[in-house]
Design a protein around this motif. Sequence first.
Motif, PDB file in Angstrom:
ATOM      1  N   LEU A 183       8.961 -27.358  26.104  1.00 43.48           N
ATOM      2  CA  LEU A 183       9.986 -28.249  26.656  1.00 43.48           C
ATOM      3  C   LEU A 183      10.240 -29.447  25.740  1.00 43.48           C
ATOM      4  N   CYS A 184       9.170 -30.045  25.230  1.00 46.78           N
ATOM      5  CA  CYS A 184       9.338 -31.194  24.336  1.00 46.78           C
ATOM      6  C   CYS A 184      10.033 -30.785  23.041  1.00 46.78           C
ATOM      7  N   THR A 185       9.702 -29.607  22.543  1.00 49.84           N
ATOM      8  CA  THR A 185      10.352 -29.117  21.331  1.00 49.84           C
ATOM      9  C   THR A 185      11.839 -28.904  21.553  1.00 49.84           C
ATOM     10  N   LEU A 186      12.187 -28.340  22.712  1.00 52.84           N
ATOM     11  CA  LEU A 186      13.594 -28.125  23.032  1.00 52.84           C
ATOM     12  C   LEU A 186      14.346 -29.450  23.111  1.00 52.84           C
ATOM     13  N   LEU A 187      13.770 -30.444  23.770  1.00 51.87           N
ATOM     14  CA  LEU A 187      14.410 -31.755  23.867  1.00 51.87           C
ATOM     15  C   LEU A 187      14.537 -32.420  22.498  1.00 51.87           C
ATOM     16  N   TYR A 188      13.524 -32.225  21.660  1.00 53.00           N
ATOM     17  CA  TYR A 188      13.557 -32.791  20.303  1.00 53.00           C
ATOM     18  C   TYR A 188      14.659 -32.141  19.479  1.00 53.00           C
ATOM     19  N   MET A 189      14.819 -30.825  19.601  1.00 48.06           N
ATOM     20  CA  MET A 189      15.866 -30.112  18.861  1.00 48.06           C
ATOM     21  C   MET A 189      17.266 -30.501  19.339  1.00 48.06           C
ATOM     22  N   LEU A 190      17.354 -30.919  20.615  1.00 44.03           N
ATOM     23  CA  LEU A 190      18.631 -31.392  21.157  1.00 44.03           C
ATOM     24  C   LEU A 190      18.860 -32.879  20.864  1.00 44.03           C
ATOM     25  N   HIS A 191      17.958 -33.474  20.071  1.00 48.17           N
ATOM     26  CA  HIS A 191      18.036 -34.882  19.659  1.00 48.17           C
ATOM     27  C   HIS A 191      17.966 -35.843  20.853  1.00 48.17           C
ATOM     28  N   LEU A 192      17.197 -35.440  21.874  1.00 51.11           N
ATOM     29  CA  LEU A 192      16.974 -36.323  23.016  1.00 51.11           C
ATOM     30  C   LEU A 192      15.689 -37.135  22.866  1.00 51.11           C
ATOM     31  N   GLY A 193      15.002 -36.944  21.767  1.00 50.88           N
ATOM     32  CA  GLY A 193      13.799 -37.702  21.452  1.00 50.88           C
ATOM     33  C   GLY A 193      13.652 -37.793  19.947  1.00 50.88           C
ATOM     34  N   ASP A 194      12.974 -38.853  19.467  1.00 54.69           N
ATOM     35  CA  ASP A 194      12.856 -39.075  18.021  1.00 54.69           C
ATOM     36  C   ASP A 194      11.515 -38.636  17.445  1.00 54.69           C
ATOM     37  N   HIS A 195      10.451 -38.611  18.257  1.00 55.07           N
ATOM     38  CA  HIS A 195       9.112 -38.311  17.745  1.00 55.07           C
ATOM     39  C   HIS A 195       8.477 -37.221  18.617  1.00 55.07           C
ATOM     40  N   LEU A 196       8.442 -36.004  18.088  1.00 54.49           N
ATOM     41  CA  LEU A 196       7.939 -34.877  18.859  1.00 54.49           C
ATOM     42  C   LEU A 196       6.469 -35.047  19.227  1.00 54.49           C
ATOM     43  N   ASN A 197       5.670 -35.568  18.308  1.00 57.89           N
ATOM     44  CA  ASN A 197       4.231 -35.701  18.572  1.00 57.89           C
ATOM     45  C   ASN A 197       3.949 -36.619  19.752  1.00 57.89           C
ATOM     46  N   TYR A 198       4.638 -37.753  19.814  1.00 60.77           N
ATOM     47  CA  TYR A 198       4.403 -38.668  20.924  1.00 60.77           C
ATOM     48  C   TYR A 198       4.913 -38.093  22.244  1.00 60.77           C
ATOM     49  N   MET A 199       5.996 -37.364  22.183  1.00 60.96           N
ATOM     50  CA  MET A 199       6.521 -36.734  23.395  1.00 60.96           C
ATOM     51  C   MET A 199       5.525 -35.724  23.960  1.00 60.96           C
ATOM     52  N   ILE A 200       4.937 -34.913  23.097  1.00 64.64           N
ATOM     53  CA  ILE A 200       3.977 -33.899  23.554  1.00 64.64           C
ATOM     54  C   ILE A 200       2.708 -34.562  24.080  1.00 64.64           C
ATOM     55  N   ILE A 201       2.193 -35.548  23.340  1.00 65.83           N
ATOM     56  CA  ILE A 201       0.956 -36.220  23.768  1.00 65.83           C
ATOM     57  C   ILE A 201       1.137 -36.881  25.133  1.00 65.83           C
ATOM     58  N   GLY A 202       2.250 -37.572  25.319  1.00 65.58           N
ATOM     59  CA  GLY A 202       2.490 -38.232  26.594  1.00 65.58           C
ATOM     60  C   GLY A 202       2.645 -37.247  27.735  1.00 65.58           C
TER      61      GLY A 202
END
Length: 262
Positions: A183-202
């Motif tokens: 899910l975080c990867t999909l949001l990152y690819m849609l440019h809804l987040g800037d840092h994939l690592n922090y999104m996954i960790i959180g």
Amino acid sequence: MNERKEEEREVLDAAMLAGHILLENGAEIFRVEETMDRICRRYGIESCSSFVLSNGIFTTAGNQREEMFAKVQHIPVSGTHLDRVAAVNQLSREIERGSLTPGEVRDRLVLIQQMPGKSKRMQILASGVGSACFCYLFGGNLKDAAAAFFPGVLLYVYVIYLFGPHLSKLVGNIGGGALVTALCTLLYMLHLGDHLNYMIIGSIMPLIPGVAFTNAIRDIADGDYIAGSVRMLDALLVFFCIAMGVGMVFGLLNRFTGGGFL
């Protein structure tokens, strides 16, 4: 004489129930043993002896003046409900003040055992808010935190409706780690987040057994090596399974993108 024997058995059963509630809901080993000992001594049973592990309680009592008593209860390793632990602690203080009979103690313990947990809606919302806050705490920006909210919400929908009722602990945690990463990867690819690592960790933090890991360290520090080691192994196994789920998704992404994504 018979009345005294019945009262002693009622006290021992109440102490066993108190220990069961505490251990089942995430209390430390020393707290379980101390609470059981306090209940027994308050009502005049000096011969009670309890041996507590992370998933079981062994209690014996009896001497020349007291009736023999022995009981064993198996308590599976489960979740943490600190409100029930706090309620038993408060009841223990009231027992110390001498304001309750053994029968009243037993009734109060049954009520504590039946205390409802948080509603499913509240757990799902808390997971989303917690994921967003942890993402920001670990270094993500507001955009990352907002993006992490949605995987956190969907993670606990998965935990409550699929993981809890239908999956084993190993498979469920692997699936949870994979779900959050996808899910975080999909949001990152849609440019809804800037840092994939922090999104996954959180987003993955609601799965982390932080209380169990902390209690394991406390148990080992208190000399309860067997119970502490079991809890530590259980927590480390959860960490390993989550990491496996994350690694599986990254491995598939690398395979399908030729290594260009990461």
